[in-house]
Motif scaffolding. Structure first.
Motif, PDB file in Angstrom:
ATOM      1  N   VAL A   1       0.846  -1.200   0.000  1.00 43.98           N
ATOM      2  CA  VAL A   1       0.000   0.000   0.000  1.00 43.98           C
ATOM      3  C   VAL A   1       0.882   1.249   0.000  1.00 43.98           C
TER       4      VAL A   1
ATOM      5  N   GLU B   1      -4.603   6.542   8.199  1.00 46.09           N
ATOM      6  CA  GLU B   1      -5.679   5.542   8.168  1.00 46.09           C
ATOM      7  C   GLU B   1      -6.918   6.097   8.862  1.00 46.09           C
TER       8      GLU B   1
ATOM      9  N   LEU C   1      -8.668   8.583   6.588  1.00 44.23           N
ATOM     10  CA  LEU C   1      -9.386   7.904   5.493  1.00 44.23           C
ATOM     11  C   LEU C   1     -10.610   7.150   6.026  1.00 44.23           C
ATOM     12  N   GLY C   2     -10.549   6.787   7.307  1.00 45.53           N
ATOM     13  CA  GLY C   2     -11.616   5.976   7.883  1.00 45.53           C
ATOM     14  C   GLY C   2     -11.295   4.492   7.816  1.00 45.53           C
ATOM     15  N   THR C   3     -10.192   4.153   7.158  1.00 50.47           N
ATOM     16  CA  THR C   3      -9.843   2.734   7.008  1.00 50.47           C
ATOM     17  C   THR C   3      -9.356   2.124   8.316  1.00 50.47           C
TER      18      THR C   3
ATOM     19  N   ARG D   1     -10.764   2.153  11.245  1.00 48.76           N
ATOM     20  CA  ARG D   1     -11.819   1.404  11.945  1.00 48.76           C
ATOM     21  C   ARG D   1     -12.078   0.066  11.264  1.00 48.76           C
ATOM     22  N   TYR D   2     -11.978   0.044   9.949  1.00 49.56           N
ATOM     23  CA  TYR D   2     -12.214  -1.231   9.255  1.00 49.56           C
ATOM     24  C   TYR D   2     -11.065  -2.215   9.473  1.00 49.56           C
ATOM     25  N   LEU D   3      -9.822  -1.711   9.525  1.00 52.37           N
ATOM     26  CA  LEU D   3      -8.694  -2.607   9.821  1.00 52.37           C
ATOM     27  C   LEU D   3      -8.858  -3.201  11.222  1.00 52.37           C
ATOM     28  N   LEU D   4      -9.269  -2.363  12.186  1.00 50.24           N
ATOM     29  CA  LEU D   4      -9.380  -2.845  13.563  1.00 50.24           C
ATOM     30  C   LEU D   4     -10.564  -3.787  13.736  1.00 50.24           C
TER      31      LEU D   4
ATOM     32  N   ILE E   1     -11.422   4.811  19.102  1.00 49.51           N
ATOM     33  CA  ILE E   1     -11.331   5.106  17.676  1.00 49.51           C
ATOM     34  C   ILE E   1     -12.648   5.750  17.239  1.00 49.51           C
ATOM     35  N   LEU E   2     -12.616   7.043  17.087  1.00 56.22           N
ATOM     36  CA  LEU E   2     -13.843   7.767  16.747  1.00 56.22           C
ATOM     37  C   LEU E   2     -13.843   8.233  15.308  1.00 56.22           C
ATOM     38  N   ALA E   3     -12.732   8.029  14.613  1.00 53.68           N
ATOM     39  CA  ALA E   3     -12.670   8.480  13.214  1.00 53.68           C
ATOM     40  C   ALA E   3     -13.179   7.390  12.295  1.00 53.68           C
TER      41      ALA E   3
END
Lengths: 285, 312
Positions: free
Chosen positions: A26, A105, A108-110, A112-115, A283-285
């Motif tokens: 990436v 991250e 971008l908001g990514t 939260r999805y990674l976690l 994680i609020l983003a």
């Protein structure tokens, strides 16, 4: 020719290693990363061109050290490139990459999805740091390679004269240049850890990048003040310009070791802060 | 107690400084349900979802997801949960497929060899196969939303947590997502959908909970929620006096009525046919009758008292 071979290979890799490779891919699929590496490689190229086409030839004893050596051995273009890039350009690019690790991250908001995947907070933090280390290596290599290519194209490659007055052949000179690149890489590891920590503090990557780069500059300003010499051994940048010790005959490893120890201490300290921050953060983003 | 719950929270509370975002929430989401999580904007839906997914740690109380405590058992719970939280998020410089591969790689329980198949199936399921190799920055909002759903569907999941899943979708896309949710539910997946689109919840959900300013104001099977609302009855008759007596005896509350028309409300009204029969028996000439089962929207406004306004 078989399709299955490349597919079954990654399966054997531990999942963390696969995530690390994904992280690196990436990083290197970003246009920005390549722009920074090209800019770094351009520094020694510009120096080489300036020296080659300047009508007066290089001055002796003025300008960056070893400038007069360039005309004898093109590989010195890389040496000068590293010395010129070490105070600002290299920390700048590492600051950008390290400051972006978590905050990028998050913005971008990514993140939260990674976690939620779940990548695991500690695992993600370690992998982000290791990917930044890969960038440190790439950044130093970009300067070295830019220097070598410019040197080969613009100057003869003969025997090089070292600080001690000894001369070495082109092969050994190239080896020394790579060692210096390694020294530059090690010098950046502490800064990378600072950037990682800064990155866990915000969801605005530019903020983390700026904080990291400012710290690198402040460290060097403090390092230049004689009144603060008691502080100097503790400063991140204290050994950054000791690169040239690798041009002595025999090589003086003292500064290399001290630098490695200092950087390791910075990595441990800021790594611990980043760990403390990131593992408890909402994680609020 | 023995009923299996996909999500259970007890006294779940989250405070940010002095502000209480979620206040002693007791949620019970039965397995296999399509659970609508309703509330006006700012009522704490997303904060609750973040706590269920281990992104935010609760100030007080407990959350259990798929029978295990969160966030302590995150590593074993989350691979079985697919989520869409507060809108999709992707690397704009990577293709849709590359984005899904990265997400899949981040899941330590997902095997590498089956990854290409998983990614392709997820893309196909949301109708994005044709755009798999397009960079995400070229995706429309609706395509990003679909890709977000694909990310939630990468592995077979026991629970899907979908935050506003139809945001940004056109009517056709909304219909597709609804039927997707139904087909997932038919496979036994529990679906937890947060939404402020009541019509949507009404169409797909079996259960719902309503949140207001961080507090749970109602929870249960949809029919029960709807049934608890006040029924509204309207009778058109010239014999208003007789009819009013009948309605009062049946426990209905009469409202101010126009000449020739009676309106009444009741919490649990008797069946419409019984009311009509009683009216006719009493000799009232019934010229028109309507019994309006309240829509969820009316119930919602009743419960939250503010409809779609942002709670302070």
């Amino acid at each position: 020719m078989s399709e299955s071979q490349p597919k079954s290979l990654p399966n054997a890799l531990p999942t963390s290693l696969r995530l690390f490779l994904s992280e690196v891919s990436v990083l290197f699929r970003r246009w920005r990363t390549w722009a920074m590496l090209v800019a770094l490689a351009a520094v020694p190229v510009l120096i080489g061109l300036a020296v080659r086409f300047s009508p007066k030839g290089p001055p002796t004893g003025r300008g960056p050290a070893f400038l007069d050596q360039v005309t004898h051995n093109g590989l010195f273009v890389g040496v000068i490139g590293l010395i010129v890039c070490m105070p600002l350009f290299l920390p700048l690019t590492v600051g950008v990459v390290a400051g972006d690790t978590i905050a990028g991250e998050a913005s971008l908001g990514t993140l939260r999805y990674l976690l939620v995947a779940p990548a695991g907070r500690i695992r993600l933090l370690v992998i982000k740091y290791l990917a930044t280390v890969v960038f440190c290596v790439a950044a130093a290599l970009a300067v070295v390679l830019g220097g070598v290519l410019a040197g080969l194209a613009l100057f003869p490659v003969g025997r090089a004269t070292l600080l001690s007055g000894d001369t070495i052949g082109p092969g050994e000179a190239f080896g020394r240049l790579l060692l210096m690149g390694g020294f530059a890489t090690v010098s950046l590891l502490g800064l990378a850890a600072i950037g990682l920590f800064a990155s866990t503090m915000t969801t605005v990557p530019v903020g983390a990048m700026a904080a990291t780069i400012v710290l690198a500059v402040v460290s060097q300003v403090l390092d230049a003040l004689d009144q603060l010499d008691w502080l100097h051994p503790w400063l991140l940048s204290d050994h950054w310009l000791d690169l040239a010790d690798l041009l002595r005959q025999p090589i003086s490893w003292g500064s290399f070791g001290e630098n490695a120890l200092l950087q390791a201490a910075y990595v441990a300290f800021f790594g611990a802060l980043a760990y403390g921050r990131f593992t408890t953060k909402d994680i609020l983003a | 107690m023995t009923e299996e719950l996909a999500v259970r929270t007890t006294g779940l509370t989250k405070r940010f400084g002095h502000q209480t975002a979620v206040d002693r929430l007791d949620l019970a989401v039965p397995r296999g349900a399509v659970f609508g999580f309703l509330g006006p904007n700012g009522s704490g839906k997303t904060t609750t979802i973040r706590m269920l997914l281990g992104l935010v740690s609760p100030t007080e109380g407990n959350a259990e997801v798929l029978g295990e405590g969160m966030p302590d058992r995150l590593a074993s719970v989350l691979p079985r949960v697919g989520a869409l939280v507060e809108g999709p998020a992707f690397y704009p410089f990577l293709s849709g497929e590359a984005n899904l591969r990265r997400l899949d790689t981040a899941d330590p329980k997902a095997s590498a060899s089956s990854q290409p198949g998983r990614v392709a199936r997820a893309l196909e399921r949301v109708g994005l196969s044709h755009a798999a190799h397009k960079k995400v920055h070229a995706y429309s909002l609706g395509m990003k939303q679909r890709l977000g759903l694909a990310g939630a569907l990468l592995a077979p999941r026991e629970l899907l947590v979908l935050d506003e899943p139809t945001n940004g979708l056109d009517p056709q896309g909304t219909r597709e997502v609804r039927s997707l949710i139904r087909s997932l539910a038919d496979d036994g997946t529990t679906v937890f959908v947060s939404s402020h689109l009541l019509a949507e919840v009404e169409q797909i959900c079996t259960h719902a909970a309503v949140l207001r300013a961080g507090r749970l104001v109602a929870q249960g099977p949809l029919d029960e929620l709807r049934g608890a609302a006040r029924h509204r009855i309207e009778v058109r008759t010239p014999d208003t006096g007789v009819a009013a007596d009948v309605l009062r005896k049946l426990g209905l509350e009469l409202e101010a009525s126009a000449p020739g028309t009676l309106t009444a409300e009741a919490d649990g009204a008797p069946p419409a046919e019984d009311i009509v029969a009683a009216l006719v028996r009493a000799g009232a000439r019934v010229r028109g009758f309507s019994a309006a089962a309240p829509s969820l929207e009316e119930r919602f406004v009743e419960l939250t008292g503010e409809g779609f306004d942002v709670a302070e």
